[in-house]
Design an enzyme around this catalytic site. Structure first.
Site, PDB file in Angstrom:
ATOM      1  N   ILE A 295       0.820  -1.226   0.000  1.00 15.45           N
ATOM      2  CA  ILE A 295       0.000   0.000   0.000  1.00 15.45           C
ATOM      3  C   ILE A 295       0.853   1.276   0.000  1.00 15.45           C
ATOM      4  O   ILE A 295       0.338   2.354  -0.224  1.00 15.45           O
ATOM      5  CB  ILE A 295      -1.017   0.053   1.161  1.00 15.45           C
ATOM      6  CG1 ILE A 295      -0.341  -0.110   2.520  1.00 15.45           C
ATOM      7  CG2 ILE A 295      -2.118  -0.970   0.953  1.00 15.45           C
ATOM      8  CD1 ILE A 295      -1.251   0.230   3.679  1.00 15.45           C
TER       9      ILE A 295
ATOM     10  N   ALA B 293      -0.173  -3.921   8.749  1.00 22.67           N
ATOM     11  CA  ALA B 293       0.844  -3.231   9.559  1.00 22.67           C
ATOM     12  C   ALA B 293       1.745  -4.275  10.207  1.00 22.67           C
ATOM     13  O   ALA B 293       1.339  -5.419  10.388  1.00 22.67           O
ATOM     14  CB  ALA B 293       0.174  -2.401  10.652  1.00 22.67           C
TER      15      ALA B 293
ATOM     16  N   TYR C 298       5.914   0.195  18.181  1.00 20.80           N
ATOM     17  CA  TYR C 298       4.692  -0.337  17.569  1.00 20.80           C
ATOM     18  C   TYR C 298       3.495   0.512  17.999  1.00 20.80           C
ATOM     19  O   TYR C 298       2.736   1.025  17.163  1.00 20.80           O
ATOM     20  CB  TYR C 298       4.508  -1.806  17.979  1.00 20.80           C
ATOM     21  CG  TYR C 298       3.111  -2.315  17.718  1.00 20.80           C
ATOM     22  CD1 TYR C 298       2.578  -2.308  16.438  1.00 20.80           C
ATOM     23  CD2 TYR C 298       2.321  -2.790  18.767  1.00 20.80           C
ATOM     24  CE1 TYR C 298       1.287  -2.751  16.203  1.00 20.80           C
ATOM     25  CE2 TYR C 298       1.035  -3.250  18.537  1.00 20.80           C
ATOM     26  CZ  TYR C 298       0.518  -3.222  17.257  1.00 20.80           C
ATOM     27  OH  TYR C 298      -0.764  -3.650  17.034  1.00 20.80           O
TER      28      TYR C 298
END
Ligand code: UDP
Length: 332
Positions: free
Chosen positions: A52, A75, A141
Site C-alpha cells: 500500500i 501493519a 509499535y
C-alpha cells in the site's frame, strides 16, 4: 460496491474476510504477503498482491473496483521487533496509512475502520482502561499506531474520511472448524507459542518475567476471540454507513489472565504437560492491560460470543492440531 480489506491475508484480516463473505458482502483484499498467507484468503474475495506504500498500485485497485468502505489491518505488529527496528515500523505502518488515506481522498471513499491497539495506551493510568485515558506508548509499535490514529483524525477533519479506530487487546483463537488460524513466522504471541510447546514443536514456554506487580508476578492481558473481533469490524462498517460519528472503541473481554493462568488453561484444554521456565522480562511489555469495552457493546452493539478462555484456547488448538505447520501445507 465492495468492502476493501487491506491486510486481508493476515490473521485478523483473514477471519474478517471470512465473516464478511459469510454475511454476503462483496470483498476485495489487498496484501503484500510479507506476513500474510494467500491460502488464508477466502476464494470468493478478489485478491490483489501489492504494497500500500505503492501509490500506483493502490490507484489501479481503486480504479478497477467499486470501493464502498475500507478495513485496514496491514501493519507490522510485534512489540519486541519494534523495539529493535523502530524505523521499519514507522516506514511501513505510517507510510502505508499516508498513501491509503491519500488514495481514499482521491477516489472519494469516506469510511475506514482501522486496527489500533491497547499498545497506544502504554503503561495505563488505571485498570480497566477507558477510551478517553491517556495514550502514552512504551514501544515503537504502539507509537506508530497512535500516529496513525492521529493522521486519520486530521484526514477526517480536512477531507471527511470518517473512521472507527478499534483498539484491540490480546487477540487469540481461530475459526472453530480449524480451517484458518494464526500463523506468524516467527511466532511470538503467548497462546500460539504455548500450543506449539503442547505439540512438541518447542521444548518449553519461556515466561517473560515473574516479578511484575500482579497477583502471581506474571503479566496480565485481556484476551478476545478473533471471530468476535472480526464481527466488531463489520459492526463498525455498518455503524459508519448509518451515519455514526468517527470514534475509537476498545475491544476486549474486560477480564484479565496472567501468563501463568493462560499456561494452566492450555494444560487443561490440551491435556498436555507444557513445560515452562521463567525467563527475563521482555522489553516494552506493560504490566497489566485490561479493557473497558462497554462503549463497543453499547454503541456498536457488539456481543462477543467467546467469554471463556478455555473456548478461545480450544479453537486455537483445533487449528494447530489440523495445521501444525500453519499454511505451509497449502502454500507449497
Ligand atoms: N509472553 C511470554 N512468553 C512468550 C510470549 C509471550 O511470557 O513466549 C508474555 C508476554 O510477556 C506478555 C503476554 O505473554 O506479557 C502476552 O504477550 P503477546 O506477545 O501474546 O501479546 P502482547 O501483549 O505483547 O501484545
Amino acid at each position: 460496491m465492495s468492502i476493501l480489506v487491506v491486510g486481508g491475508a493476515g490473521y485478523i484480516g483473514s477471519h474478517t474476510v471470512d465473516r464478511l463473505i459469510e454475511k454476503g458482502y462483496s470483498v476485495v483484499v489487498i496484501d503484500n504477503l510479507s506476513t500474510g498467507h494467500r491460502a488464508a484468503v477466502h476464494d470468493q474475495a478478489a485478491f490483489y498482491e501489492g504494497d500500500i506504500r505503492d501509490q500506483e498500485f493502490l490507484n489501479t485497485v481503486f480504479k478497477k473496483e467499486q470501493i464502498d468502505s475500507v478495513i485496514h489491518f496491514a501493519a507490522n505488529s510485534l512489540v519486541g521487533e519494534s523495539m529493535e527496528k523502530p524505523l521499519k515500523y514507522f516506514d511501513n505502518n505510517i507510510g502505508g496509512m499516508i498513501s491509503l488515506l491519500k488514495t481514499m481522498h482521491d477516489f472519494h471513499v469516506g469510511r475506514i475502520v482501522f486496527s489500533s491497539t491497547a499498545a497506544t495506551y502504554g503503561e495505563p493510568e488505571r485498570i480497566p482502561i477507558h477510551e478517553t485515558d491517556a495514550q502514552v506508548p512504551t514501544n515503537p509499535y504502539g507509537e506508530s499506531k497512535l500516529a496513525m490514529e492521529k493522521m486519520i483524525r486530521w484526514a477526517d477533519q480536512a477531507h471527511g474520511i470518517h473512521f472507527v479506530a478499534l483498539r484491540y487487546f490480546n487477540v487469540a483463537g481461530a475459526k472453530p472448524d480449524g480451517s484458518i488460524g494464526e500463523d506468524h513466522k516467527p511466532e511470538t504471541h503467548l497462546i500460539p507459542v504455548v500450543l506449539q510447546v503442547a505439540l512438541g514443536q518447542r521444548p518449553q514456554l519461556k515466561i517473560f518475567g515473574d516479578d511484575y506487580d500482579t497477583p502471581d508476578g506474571t503479566n496480565v492481558r485481556d484476551y478476545v476471540h478473533v471471530v468476535d473481533l472480526a464481527d466488531a469490524h463489520i459492526l463498525a462498517v455498518e455503524y459508519l454507513k448509518n451515519g455514526g460519528k468517527s470514534s475509537a472503541f476498545n475491544l476486549g473481554s474486560a477480564t484479565g489472565f496472567s501468563v501463568k493462568q493462560i499456561l494452566e488453561a492450555a494444560r487443561q484444554t490440551t491435556g498436555e504437560k507444557i513445560p515452562a521456565q521463567v525467563a527475563p522480562r521482555r522489553a516494552g511489555d506493560p504490566t497489566t492491560l485490561i479493557a473497558a469495552s462497554d462503549r463497543a457493546r453499547e454503541i456498536l452493539h457488539w456481543q462477543p460470543k467467546y467469554d471463556d478462555i478455555h473456548d478461545i484456547i480450544q479453537t486455537a488448538w483445533n487449528w494447530h492440531v489440523k495445521h501444525p505447520q500453519g499454511y505451509q501445507d497449502r502454500e507449497s
